[in-house]
Design a protein around this motif. Structure first.
Motif, PDB file in Angstrom:
ATOM      1  N   PHE A 255      93.476  19.651  16.881  1.00 15.95           N
ATOM      2  CA  PHE A 255      93.059  21.197  17.321  1.00 15.95           C
ATOM      3  C   PHE A 255      92.688  21.601  16.124  1.00 15.95           C
ATOM      4  CE2 PHE A 255      93.904  25.531  17.749  1.00 15.95           C
ATOM      5  CZ  PHE A 255      93.073  25.892  18.528  1.00 15.95           C
ATOM      6  N   THR A 256      93.622  21.935  15.032  1.00 14.34           N
ATOM      7  CA  THR A 256      93.485  22.305  13.754  1.00 14.34           C
ATOM      8  C   THR A 256      92.426  21.868  12.627  1.00 14.34           C
ATOM      9  OG1 THR A 256      95.418  21.351  12.770  1.00 14.34           O
ATOM     10  CG2 THR A 256      95.812  23.281  13.836  1.00 14.34           C
ATOM     11  N   LYS A 257      92.419  20.621  12.692  1.00 15.62           N
ATOM     12  CA  LYS A 257      91.770  19.691  11.705  1.00 15.62           C
ATOM     13  C   LYS A 257      90.071  19.552  12.296  1.00 15.62           C
ATOM     14  CE  LYS A 257      94.888  20.117   8.721  1.00 15.62           C
ATOM     15  NZ  LYS A 257      94.967  20.952   7.491  1.00 15.62           N
ATOM     16  N   LYS A 258      89.964  19.032  13.616  1.00  9.11           N
ATOM     17  CA  LYS A 258      88.804  18.642  14.059  1.00  9.11           C
ATOM     18  C   LYS A 258      88.316  19.455  15.121  1.00  9.11           C
ATOM     19  CE  LYS A 258      89.234  14.408  12.045  1.00  9.11           C
ATOM     20  NZ  LYS A 258      87.978  14.263  11.119  1.00  9.11           N
ATOM     21  N   SER A 259      88.974  20.750  15.424  1.00  7.83           N
ATOM     22  CA  SER A 259      88.694  21.662  16.475  1.00  7.83           C
ATOM     23  C   SER A 259      88.304  20.905  17.649  1.00  7.83           C
ATOM     24  CB  SER A 259      87.442  22.462  15.938  1.00  7.83           C
ATOM     25  OG  SER A 259      87.719  22.982  14.866  1.00  7.83           O
ATOM     26  N   SER A 260      89.036  19.810  18.029  1.00 15.09           N
ATOM     27  CA  SER A 260      88.626  18.920  19.270  1.00 15.09           C
ATOM     28  C   SER A 260      89.246  19.624  20.548  1.00 15.09           C
ATOM     29  CB  SER A 260      89.142  17.662  18.886  1.00 15.09           C
ATOM     30  OG  SER A 260      88.960  16.803  20.170  1.00 15.09           O
ATOM     31  N   LYS A 261      88.523  19.397  21.577  1.00 16.94           N
ATOM     32  CA  LYS A 261      88.836  20.126  22.899  1.00 16.94           C
ATOM     33  C   LYS A 261      89.192  18.771  23.612  1.00 16.94           C
ATOM     34  CE  LYS A 261      86.059  24.031  23.106  1.00 16.94           C
ATOM     35  NZ  LYS A 261      84.948  24.947  23.849  1.00 16.94           N
ATOM     36  N   VAL A 262      88.728  17.688  23.542  1.00 14.62           N
ATOM     37  CA  VAL A 262      88.919  16.417  24.250  1.00 14.62           C
ATOM     38  C   VAL A 262      90.169  15.748  23.952  1.00 14.62           C
ATOM     39  CG1 VAL A 262      88.012  14.343  25.059  1.00 14.62           C
ATOM     40  CG2 VAL A 262      86.492  16.315  24.810  1.00 14.62           C
ATOM     41  N   ALA A 263      90.360  15.697  22.478  1.00 13.79           N
ATOM     42  CA  ALA A 263      91.508  14.930  22.178  1.00 13.79           C
ATOM     43  C   ALA A 263      92.996  15.844  22.125  1.00 13.79           C
ATOM     44  CB  ALA A 263      91.193  14.569  20.373  1.00 13.79           C
ATOM     45  N   THR A 264      92.501  17.052  22.037  1.00 19.27           N
ATOM     46  CA  THR A 264      93.517  18.373  22.228  1.00 19.27           C
ATOM     47  C   THR A 264      94.109  18.105  23.623  1.00 19.27           C
ATOM     48  OG1 THR A 264      92.621  19.551  20.328  1.00 19.27           O
ATOM     49  CG2 THR A 264      94.366  20.587  21.848  1.00 19.27           C
ATOM     50  N   PHE A 265      93.158  18.129  24.564  1.00 20.65           N
ATOM     51  CA  PHE A 265      93.572  18.234  25.984  1.00 20.65           C
ATOM     52  C   PHE A 265      94.394  16.771  26.303  1.00 20.65           C
ATOM     53  CE2 PHE A 265      92.847  16.647  30.325  1.00 20.65           C
ATOM     54  CZ  PHE A 265      93.162  17.674  30.950  1.00 20.65           C
ATOM     55  N   TYR A 266      93.885  15.631  26.024  1.00 18.57           N
ATOM     56  CA  TYR A 266      94.876  14.594  26.472  1.00 18.57           C
ATOM     57  C   TYR A 266      95.996  14.226  25.456  1.00 18.57           C
ATOM     58  CZ  TYR A 266      90.103  12.584  28.757  1.00 18.57           C
ATOM     59  OH  TYR A 266      89.233  12.418  29.235  1.00 18.57           O
ATOM     60  N   TYR A 267      96.064  14.467  24.328  1.00 17.67           N
ATOM     61  CA  TYR A 267      97.102  14.192  23.590  1.00 17.67           C
ATOM     62  C   TYR A 267      98.409  15.413  23.958  1.00 17.67           C
ATOM     63  CZ  TYR A 267      95.397  10.469  20.892  1.00 17.67           C
ATOM     64  OH  TYR A 267      94.951   9.367  20.455  1.00 17.67           O
TER      65      TYR A 267
ATOM     66  N   TRP B 295      97.393  29.266  22.625  1.00 20.21           N
ATOM     67  CA  TRP B 295      97.001  28.780  21.251  1.00 20.21           C
ATOM     68  C   TRP B 295      96.014  27.579  20.859  1.00 20.21           C
ATOM     69  CZ3 TRP B 295      98.855  24.449  17.748  1.00 20.21           C
ATOM     70  CH2 TRP B 295      98.355  25.067  16.625  1.00 20.21           C
ATOM     71  N   PHE B 296      95.984  26.617  21.689  1.00 21.08           N
ATOM     72  CA  PHE B 296      94.896  25.572  21.882  1.00 21.08           C
ATOM     73  C   PHE B 296      93.496  26.157  22.192  1.00 21.08           C
ATOM     74  CE2 PHE B 296      98.475  22.203  22.177  1.00 21.08           C
ATOM     75  CZ  PHE B 296      98.490  22.218  20.810  1.00 21.08           C
ATOM     76  N   ARG B 297      93.641  27.392  22.938  1.00 18.52           N
ATOM     77  CA  ARG B 297      92.390  28.115  23.724  1.00 18.52           C
ATOM     78  C   ARG B 297      91.733  27.105  24.758  1.00 18.52           C
ATOM     79  NH1 ARG B 297      89.401  30.531  18.393  1.00 18.52           N
ATOM     80  NH2 ARG B 297      91.250  31.647  17.493  1.00 18.52           N
ATOM     81  N   SER B 298      92.720  26.187  25.480  1.00 17.80           N
ATOM     82  CA  SER B 298      92.239  25.524  26.392  1.00 17.80           C
ATOM     83  C   SER B 298      92.437  25.852  27.888  1.00 17.80           C
ATOM     84  CB  SER B 298      93.102  24.113  26.215  1.00 17.80           C
ATOM     85  OG  SER B 298      92.778  23.165  27.300  1.00 17.80           O
ATOM     86  N   LYS B 299      91.552  26.161  28.494  1.00 14.80           N
ATOM     87  CA  LYS B 299      91.533  26.442  30.010  1.00 14.80           C
ATOM     88  C   LYS B 299      91.903  25.451  30.854  1.00 14.80           C
ATOM     89  CE  LYS B 299      86.388  26.263  30.272  1.00 14.80           C
ATOM     90  NZ  LYS B 299      85.490  27.122  30.774  1.00 14.80           N
ATOM     91  N   PHE B 300      91.638  24.326  30.237  1.00 13.15           N
ATOM     92  CA  PHE B 300      91.889  22.908  31.140  1.00 13.15           C
ATOM     93  C   PHE B 300      93.550  22.833  31.171  1.00 13.15           C
ATOM     94  CE2 PHE B 300      87.703  22.483  29.398  1.00 13.15           C
ATOM     95  CZ  PHE B 300      86.845  22.249  30.491  1.00 13.15           C
ATOM     96  N   ILE B 301      94.048  22.968  29.968  1.00 11.87           N
ATOM     97  CA  ILE B 301      95.611  22.693  29.956  1.00 11.87           C
ATOM     98  C   ILE B 301      96.189  23.773  31.045  1.00 11.87           C
ATOM     99  CG2 ILE B 301      97.589  22.847  28.531  1.00 11.87           C
ATOM    100  CD1 ILE B 301      95.909  21.579  26.372  1.00 11.87           C
ATOM    101  N   ILE B 302      95.667  25.107  30.926  1.00 14.34           N
ATOM    102  CA  ILE B 302      96.332  26.086  31.697  1.00 14.34           C
ATOM    103  C   ILE B 302      96.057  25.861  33.220  1.00 14.34           C
ATOM    104  CG2 ILE B 302      96.111  28.594  32.252  1.00 14.34           C
ATOM    105  CD1 ILE B 302      95.426  29.078  29.593  1.00 14.34           C
TER     106      ILE B 302
END
Length: 549
Positions: free
Chosen positions: A330-342, A380-387
């Protein structure tokens, strides 16, 4: 009109006719129809389409040149392998070994020699040569009642050398297929050795090699193949490697293998994290899904079946690793997919650690407050999918608590409190979530509105339920004033209405006269006070509007 004008007009007509004929010819080519000239005087003829017989000839040529060559090599190799794995007890096994090594080396050099002349089959020839040498090395110990070499260690050294030589050859030739074949022989060598530490180290080294190829050459297909194969080979070890004739059983009492699984996960993740051409494409997303699901799935399976006493420690470690990678992506790649899975995998590992650490139903309370942690980090991750996923899991945990606990305790009230806190966090950081609606906050508030009265109804004697609900309704109204949020006033009104229904039902069915009378009196007074407050607020609002007017 003079002759020059006639010449110009004639040329224009001729040019238009050529254009029309060219378009008709292209249409005929597309429809595979015979073409015809519009005018015999037109200099440029139409485009002649390919004939069907030429297409058939190309297909025949492709089958004869390419398919038959590869199929012939494959059939020859299968025949050779069958012939060199039969015992032939009357013949000295050393003869087959010598023939195998000689034939394999000749085939390897033939593949190298024909690389430029017959590039379409040279790779197949090269791979076949290494396969023949590989089988010849195994023949020294297997496939005969009297082995040439009784100790398997020298055989393993040879087959590992053959495997890694084939991998290097595939890299040098730029062929992912040859390289994948070399990796496969490496995995097979580990299983043939049937030593636990050898299998773990082989998988780790091959994972490192594949990660290097992913970073340097971007061989994504090969990398995904290695991810799946690595976890499958470890699973084969866990069921006692039946491929070499062992009895099917679980490998219990070797918790060290769990550390190696986490090593695989780390290596494969670093490969994508270190890639210069990182993207969020479908193949990349599938790689993350396979790495997290297969990696932690295998880790969880082995933990539960073989090391439940240490499960909480290992799962806590796994949770730290997965959540750490989620933060990095999330911090280095601004990734939504990887952030969600991990992140979701890390939360799952933390949940398992909680379940293994605490007894039932105590772990439900910890799982409940973990949901609050997930909401906070998801903001913090700004992930509506995680929520969204966390809300569904939160409800499933609550229903599981109701079904499995047998009796409702104070733990159920914690679910309502967590729902209120979750809604508050979402409202507090709503600008970071990039959500367009209030649906998730409303869902948490509605959950609290239902869970809290239900929990109080289960916890308290029937005579005190109405008083507790009145207190909750008043608190909701106080929250609406403090937070300046109209939704809490709606919740207050709904709780008061629910209390009215309960008090009237209690008045009809209950035998407790004193509590019955007190309930009516307290509820009536509370309703009158609320009405006065609403009237006062409405008058203030009307006066302020008149003053503004």
């Amino acid at each position: 009109m003079d002759s020059s004008e006639n010449d110009v007009t004639g040329k224009e007509i001729l040019r238009h006719l050529k254009s029309i004929e060219s378009r008709i010819s292209k249409l005929e080519t597309y429809l595979d129809l015979p073409s015809a000239k519009i005018d015999e005087d037109i200099e440029e003829g139409p485009i002649i389409p390919k004939k069907k017989s030429e297409t058939d000839e190309e297909l025949e040529f492709r089958i004869g040149q390419f398919w038959f060559a590869k199929l012939g090599i494959f059939v020859f190799l299968v025949g050779w392998l069958i012939g060199n794995t039969l015992p032939f007890e009357e013949v000295n096994s050393m003869l087959f070994v010598v023939i195998g090594f000689v034939t394999g080396l000749v085939t390897i050099f033939a593949g190298i020699f024909f690389k430029n002349r017959f590039p379409h089959i040279s790779g197949w020839i090269l791979g076949s040569g290494f396969a023949i040498v590989y089988i010849a090395a195994l023949r020294m110990h297997f496939f005969h009642p009297v082995p040439v070499v009784t100790d398997i260690i020298p055989i393993l050294v040879i087959v590992y050398i053959v495997s890694f030589a084939l991998i290097l050859s595939g890299i040098k030739w730029g062929s992912t297929y040859i390289t994948a074949f070399g990796f496969s022989l490496g995995y097979l060598s580990a299983l043939i050795g049937d030593y636990s530490i050898l299998i773990f180290l082989t998988i780790t080294l091959l994972a490192i090699q594949s990660a290097y190829l992913k970073i340097k050459l971007n061989w994504t297909g090969l990398f995904n193949f290695i991810i799946v194969t690595s976890y499958l080979i470890h699973l084969i070890w866990f069921i006692n490697n039946p491929l070499v004739g062992n009895q099917l059983e679980l490998q219990i009492g070797q918790p060290l293998n769990l550390i190696f699984i986490l090593f695989y996960v780390i290596i494969f993740t670093i490969a994508y994290f270190a890639s210069k051409d990182y993207d969020e494409s479908l193949p990349t997303a599938m790689s993350f899904l396979v790495n997290t699901s297969m990696g932690y799935g295998l880790f969880l399976l082995i933990t539960i079946l073989s090391a439940p006493s240490l499960g909480q420690v290992y799962n806590l470690l796994a949770s730290i690793i997965f959540l750490g990678f989620a933060i990095l992506f999330f911090t280095k790649k601004s990734s939504k997919v990887a952030t969600f899975y991990y992140a979701m995998t890390g939360y799952a590992a933390l949940s398992i650690a909680i379940i293994l650490q605490f007894d039932m139903p105590d772990f439900f309370m910890w799982l409940c407050f973990q949901s609050l942690l997930v909401v906070s980090t998801a903001v913090w991750f700004r992930s509506k999918f995680i929520i969204l996923a966390n809300f569904i899991i939160f409800l499933l945990i609550f229903f599981a608590f109701l079904i499995l606990s047998g009796a409702t305790s104070g733990i159920s009230l914690s679910f309502g409190i967590v729902a209120l806190l979750s809604a508050r966090i979402l409202n507090w950081k709503k600008d970071k979530l990039e959500l367009k609606t209030e649906q998730m906050r409303n869902a948490y508030l509605l959950t609290a509105l239902l869970i809290i009265p239900y929990s109080l109804y289960q916890l308290l004697p029937s005579g005190f339920v109405a008083f507790s609900w009145i207190a909750v309704a008043i608190l909701y109204y106080v929250f609406s004033l403090m937070l300046k949020n109209v939704k809490y006033r709606y919740m207050s009104l709904a709780t008061f209405l629910l209390t009215v229904v309960y008090v009237f039902v209690l008045g009809i069915t209950s035998d407790e006269t004193i509590f019955k009378i007190l309930s009516f009196l307290v509820l009536g007074a509370a309703l009158v006070i609320i009405s006065v407050v609403y009237t006062r607020n409405r008058n203030k609002s009307s006066k302020s509007k008149e003053n503004e007017g």
